[in-house]
Design a protein around this motif. Sequence first.
Motif: not given
Ligand SMILES: Nc1ncnc2c1ncn2[C@@H]1O[C@H](COP(=O)(O)OP(=O)(O)OP(=O)(O)O)[C@@H](O)[C@H]1O
Length: 330
Positions: A57-58, A62-63
């Motif tokens: 996670s994180g 998703t980004t």
């Molecule tokens: N709009 C935003 N503004 C600020 N920080 C963000 C934003 N979107 C994501 N982040 C941060 O960017 C990092 C990556 O987030 P992301 O959602 O891409 O992770 P993930 O791998 O999809 O996690 P998960 O498995 O929990 O869905 C995290 O630290 C998150 O807090």
Amino acid sequence: MAENLLEVKGLKKYFKSGSVIDFKKGKDWYEKLYLKAVDDVSFSIEKGSTLGLVGESGCGKTTVGRCILRLYRADEGEILYNGKDIARIPISADKTYTKKIQMIFQDPYASLDPRCTIADIIGEGLKVHGLCRSRAEQEERICELLEMVGLNREHRNRFPHEFSGGQRQRVGIARALSVNPEFIVCDEAISALDVSIQAQIINLLMRLQREMGLTYLFIAHDLSMVRHISDRTAVMYLGTIVEIGPTEEVYLNPLHPYTKGLLASVPAADPDYEKNREKSGLTGEISSPINPKPGCRFADRCPMAKEICRQEMPPLKDRGQGHMAACHML
Ligand SMILES: Nc1ncnc2c1ncn2[C@@H]1O[C@H](COP(=O)(O)OP(=O)(O)OP(=O)(O)O)[C@@H](O)[C@H]1O
Ligand SMILES: [Mg+2]
């Protein structure tokens, strides 16, 4: 060799996260803080194939997906779709790619508007993109889509709350398919579902891929499901890809210590094996993605880390047959 539908090169997405002022270093000294959600990520996906993207996670999965959909504007890098860089084309300026690239979301409970009927939900894309000439044609297309995902035409006048989780995810898939996409980002599309339902949705996605020649980026925590659906698998850690390669290679012959740790923490199906096997799962916390230290992001948790790992970021290098890993110790 099949051609790449999508090629991501050096993608970066940083979120501003304030600044720190240090008066000891002078009254004007301050450092801007950036949360490096995606930090120099590159990969490609062949037409008609699936790339699995896994990591804790994180780590930025998703980004990456949101940058490809252009819901986020990439800070740096290219997103080549059929050879054309779409990274900084605003959604409003170009509807072609919003049609070609669709997303299926994690939560089938939250992603469907409870006030709309299934026909409204699936029909929205058809309307926005002007894909049907008449009401009757739209109605027929909605029924066809429902049948494609294993629901039936009578379902179209019902509301989301009348469906089970698996059925709602089928509605989400029908909605994505309504605009004839080529590429679908499945972001944790099965994580919220029961295991038996997960398998059904995976099989549905794989059948649709065969029938319609779709290309997928399949984001998940669950390594076993990714193995089933993905031709290639990429492992992300704190904004970077640490390993990528043909799925069976990554699973049977993991190279990066992080991938080894992730695989060791997946419970095995056989209880005897599960009881006796060596548990070398991951320990320690993920470090902060805000202004990360130089060197390998995994160094603090890595059992093999040496001095160089804390100084230099290891490059992602090909270790044979397209199996790449970023580690100084290989
Ligand atoms: N709009 C935003 N503004 C600020 N920080 C963000 C934003 N979107 C994501 N982040 C941060 O960017 C990092 C990556 O987030 P992301 O959602 O891409 O992770 P993930 O791998 O999809 O996690 P998960 O498995 O929990 O869905 C995290 O630290 C998150 O807090
Ligand atoms: Mg996510």
